[in-house]
Design a protein around this motif. Structure first.
Motif, PDB file in Angstrom:
ATOM      1  N   ALA A   9       0.812  -1.222   0.000  1.00 65.59           N
ATOM      2  CA  ALA A   9       0.000   0.000   0.000  1.00 65.59           C
ATOM      3  C   ALA A   9       0.843   1.269   0.000  1.00 65.59           C
ATOM      4  N   ASP A  10       2.037   1.205   0.577  1.00 66.66           N
ATOM      5  CA  ASP A  10       2.899   2.391   0.610  1.00 66.66           C
ATOM      6  C   ASP A  10       3.765   2.534  -0.634  1.00 66.66           C
ATOM      7  N   GLY A  11       3.546   1.657  -1.612  1.00 66.62           N
ATOM      8  CA  GLY A  11       4.273   1.740  -2.861  1.00 66.62           C
ATOM      9  C   GLY A  11       5.562   0.951  -2.905  1.00 66.62           C
ATOM     10  N   THR A  12       5.956   0.343  -1.803  1.00 71.31           N
ATOM     11  CA  THR A  12       7.176  -0.459  -1.779  1.00 71.31           C
ATOM     12  C   THR A  12       6.887  -1.863  -2.290  1.00 71.31           C
ATOM     13  N   SER A  13       7.950  -2.591  -2.610  1.00 68.16           N
ATOM     14  CA  SER A  13       7.819  -3.917  -3.199  1.00 68.16           C
ATOM     15  C   SER A  13       7.877  -5.010  -2.139  1.00 68.16           C
ATOM     16  N   VAL A  14       7.075  -6.050  -2.337  1.00 65.73           N
ATOM     17  CA  VAL A  14       7.159  -7.227  -1.475  1.00 65.73           C
ATOM     18  C   VAL A  14       8.566  -7.820  -1.537  1.00 65.73           C
ATOM     19  N   GLN A  15       9.222  -7.623  -2.665  1.00 61.47           N
ATOM     20  CA  GLN A  15      10.581  -8.138  -2.848  1.00 61.47           C
ATOM     21  C   GLN A  15      11.536  -7.593  -1.785  1.00 61.47           C
ATOM     22  N   ASP A  16      11.305  -6.350  -1.385  1.00 67.37           N
ATOM     23  CA  ASP A  16      12.162  -5.683  -0.401  1.00 67.37           C
ATOM     24  C   ASP A  16      11.567  -5.690   0.998  1.00 67.37           C
ATOM     25  N   GLN A  17      10.448  -6.361   1.177  1.00 71.97           N
ATOM     26  CA  GLN A  17       9.764  -6.384   2.458  1.00 71.97           C
ATOM     27  C   GLN A  17      10.566  -7.184   3.481  1.00 71.97           C
ATOM     28  N   SER A  18      10.377  -6.866   4.752  1.00 67.92           N
ATOM     29  CA  SER A  18      11.054  -7.612   5.803  1.00 67.92           C
ATOM     30  C   SER A  18      10.483  -9.016   5.906  1.00 67.92           C
ATOM     31  N   ALA A  19      11.248  -9.905   6.528  1.00 66.45           N
ATOM     32  CA  ALA A  19      10.756 -11.259   6.756  1.00 66.45           C
ATOM     33  C   ALA A  19       9.494 -11.234   7.601  1.00 66.45           C
ATOM     34  N   GLU A  20       9.402 -10.273   8.511  1.00 70.63           N
ATOM     35  CA  GLU A  20       8.195 -10.143   9.337  1.00 70.63           C
ATOM     36  C   GLU A  20       6.981  -9.801   8.475  1.00 70.63           C
ATOM     37  N   GLY A  21       7.208  -8.995   7.426  1.00 73.06           N
ATOM     38  CA  GLY A  21       6.110  -8.669   6.516  1.00 73.06           C
ATOM     39  C   GLY A  21       5.672  -9.876   5.717  1.00 73.06           C
ATOM     40  N   TRP A  22       6.650 -10.661   5.239  1.00 74.33           N
ATOM     41  CA  TRP A  22       6.284 -11.897   4.552  1.00 74.33           C
ATOM     42  C   TRP A  22       5.480 -12.807   5.470  1.00 74.33           C
ATOM     43  N   ALA A  23       5.874 -12.843   6.738  1.00 70.34           N
ATOM     44  CA  ALA A  23       5.206 -13.727   7.697  1.00 70.34           C
ATOM     45  C   ALA A  23       3.745 -13.345   7.890  1.00 70.34           C
ATOM     46  N   LEU A  24       3.428 -12.056   7.769  1.00 72.60           N
ATOM     47  CA  LEU A  24       2.030 -11.641   7.907  1.00 72.60           C
ATOM     48  C   LEU A  24       1.183 -12.217   6.782  1.00 72.60           C
ATOM     49  N   ALA A  25       1.690 -12.120   5.543  1.00 75.45           N
ATOM     50  CA  ALA A  25       0.937 -12.653   4.398  1.00 75.45           C
ATOM     51  C   ALA A  25       0.839 -14.171   4.474  1.00 75.45           C
ATOM     52  N   LEU A  26       1.960 -14.833   4.724  1.00 73.26           N
ATOM     53  CA  LEU A  26       1.956 -16.288   4.801  1.00 73.26           C
ATOM     54  C   LEU A  26       1.202 -16.779   6.029  1.00 73.26           C
ATOM     55  N   GLY A  27       1.171 -15.949   7.063  1.00 68.28           N
ATOM     56  CA  GLY A  27       0.377 -16.309   8.236  1.00 68.28           C
ATOM     57  C   GLY A  27      -1.105 -16.386   7.926  1.00 68.28           C
ATOM     58  N   ASP A  28      -1.574 -15.530   7.025  1.00 72.03           N
ATOM     59  CA  ASP A  28      -2.973 -15.615   6.589  1.00 72.03           C
ATOM     60  C   ASP A  28      -3.249 -16.974   5.960  1.00 72.03           C
ATOM     61  N   VAL A  29      -2.282 -17.456   5.171  1.00 69.85           N
ATOM     62  CA  VAL A  29      -2.441 -18.748   4.512  1.00 69.85           C
ATOM     63  C   VAL A  29      -2.497 -19.869   5.543  1.00 69.85           C
ATOM     64  N   ALA A  30      -1.587 -19.836   6.516  1.00 75.61           N
ATOM     65  CA  ALA A  30      -1.590 -20.854   7.571  1.00 75.61           C
ATOM     66  C   ALA A  30      -2.859 -20.783   8.398  1.00 75.61           C
ATOM     67  N   ASP A  31      -3.319 -19.568   8.700  1.00 76.63           N
ATOM     68  CA  ASP A  31      -4.536 -19.409   9.499  1.00 76.63           C
ATOM     69  C   ASP A  31      -5.775 -19.892   8.765  1.00 76.63           C
ATOM     70  N   ALA A  32      -5.705 -19.937   7.430  1.00 77.11           N
ATOM     71  CA  ALA A  32      -6.831 -20.463   6.646  1.00 77.11           C
ATOM     72  C   ALA A  32      -6.824 -21.978   6.589  1.00 77.11           C
ATOM     73  N   GLY A  33      -5.870 -22.603   7.291  1.00 74.91           N
ATOM     74  CA  GLY A  33      -5.848 -24.059   7.389  1.00 74.91           C
ATOM     75  C   GLY A  33      -4.956 -24.749   6.385  1.00 74.91           C
ATOM     76  N   PHE A  34      -4.163 -23.980   5.647  1.00 70.44           N
ATOM     77  CA  PHE A  34      -3.259 -24.591   4.675  1.00 70.44           C
ATOM     78  C   PHE A  34      -1.965 -25.012   5.350  1.00 70.44           C
ATOM     79  N   ASP A  35      -1.390 -26.115   4.867  1.00 69.53           N
ATOM     80  CA  ASP A  35      -0.055 -26.501   5.313  1.00 69.53           C
ATOM     81  C   ASP A  35       0.947 -26.440   4.163  1.00 69.53           C
ATOM     82  N   CYS A  36       0.486 -26.016   2.980  1.00 71.97           N
ATOM     83  CA  CYS A  36       1.356 -25.855   1.816  1.00 71.97           C
ATOM     84  C   CYS A  36       0.988 -24.551   1.111  1.00 71.97           C
ATOM     85  N   VAL A  37       1.979 -23.968   0.442  1.00 70.85           N
ATOM     86  CA  VAL A  37       1.740 -22.701  -0.251  1.00 70.85           C
ATOM     87  C   VAL A  37       2.531 -22.689  -1.554  1.00 70.85           C
TER      88      VAL A  37
END
Length: 302
Positions: A9-37
């Motif tokens: 949203a701030d115009g920056t790239s996911v490519q440069d995002q912190s590992a903590e930021g990646w964890a937020l997105a991937l955490g949504d996937v885990a919270d939806a009951g997935f064990d693979c992505v």
């Protein structure tokens, strides 16, 4: 499949995002009951990460209890008229990165960047996109480059899957079977993403006929479905995304037929529009239910 945007949203790239930021997105996937992505490169280009950052990604995935059985690429055609060689380098880096995160499958296609009209449309598939060349030399180059990628994937212990998509060398069932047959490598198969074709607002082959042709060549699968209405009186065609069990294609029929042909590869659930993650989770549960039926279990035991 991660279908979050590559730009924050701030115009920056996911490519440069912190590992903590990646964890937020991937955490949504885990919270939806997935064990693979499947971290498609429209979200994060694993092959363009430094070794240190790739390890950070692996650590985030492991911490969330996830695995990466497949990595899909989008709009990196090996024979793009302007970026073909650049895309080949990108795909080779992607194969190495996919292998490093434990993937079994690397998925590619011949579809290119969205045309301006596609970017402006509510649903990009309702506008005309790029069309692959009918030049025989370009087709032969496509075959040669896929063989090169297939051999690279095989050398890392993976298989290469070719995603069906309109107006490309994989744009119809007949074209896809012809192409994978011309490549003629055991490590290269098809991704029968028939949703990419059934959603088009134009006449297409019936899904039953398409499935019968491509499922024997399947080694990976993007599963999504669409409502499709064809008015025989006016010729009008309308489509919209739908959960797997309510769309025009019967995944019960297709999954059983795929198992009959020996398919045992990963299936990536995806959905466009609305809360795509929740619909993907619903699709996962539907597929798991089908795999638990007596018929499926008998096929899997063969």
């Amino acid at each position: 499949m991660i279908q979050y945007p590559a730009t924050l949203a701030d115009g920056t790239s996911v490519q440069d995002q912190s590992a903590e930021g990646w964890a937020l997105a991937l955490g949504d996937v885990a919270d939806a009951g997935f064990d693979c992505v499947d971290p498609t490169d429209s979200w994060l280009r694993l092959g363009d990460l430094s070794p240190q950052r790739l390890q950070e990604f692996r650590d985030v995935v492991a911490d969330l209890g996830l695995r990466v059985p497949a990595v899909s690429t989008a709009r990196e055609s090996p024979v793009d008229p302007e970026r073909g060689e650049e895309n080949m380098a990108t795909l080779h880096r992607g194969i190495d990165a996919a292998a490093a995160v434990g993937a079994q499958v690397f998925n590619i296609g011949f579809f290119r960047a969205l045309a301006p009209a596609q970017r402006e449309a509510q649903w990009f598939w309702t506008a005309q996109g790029p069309v692959d060349s009918d030049d025989p030399d370009t087709y032969r180059l496509a075959v040669e480059r896929v063989r090169e990628l297939g051999r690279h994937a095989a050398g890392t212990g993976m298989v290469l899957s070719l995603e069906m998509y309109e107006d490309t060398y994989l744009g119809t069932a007949d074209d896809a079977v012809r192409f994978v047959t011309d490549v003629d490598l055991p490590e290269v198969g098809l991704n029968p993403d028939l949703g990419n074709l059934q959603r088009l607002h134009r006449p297409v082959e019936r899904w039953q006929e398409m499935a019968a042709k491509v499922l024997p060549h399947t080694n990976f699968w993007h599963a999504k479905n669409y409502l499709r209405t064809e008015d025989a009186t006016t010729g009008a065609i309308s489509t919209a995304p739908a959960p797997l069990e309510t769309g025009v294609m019967s995944y019960r029929t297709m999954l059983m037929d795929a198992l009959e042909h020996g398919f045992r590869g990963p299936v990536t659930c995806e959905h466009y529009g609305g809360d795509g993650l929740s619909v993907s989770a619903r699709n996962r549960d539907y597929l798991r239910g089908l795999l638990g039926t007596r018929r499926a279990q008998q096929l899997l035991a063969r």
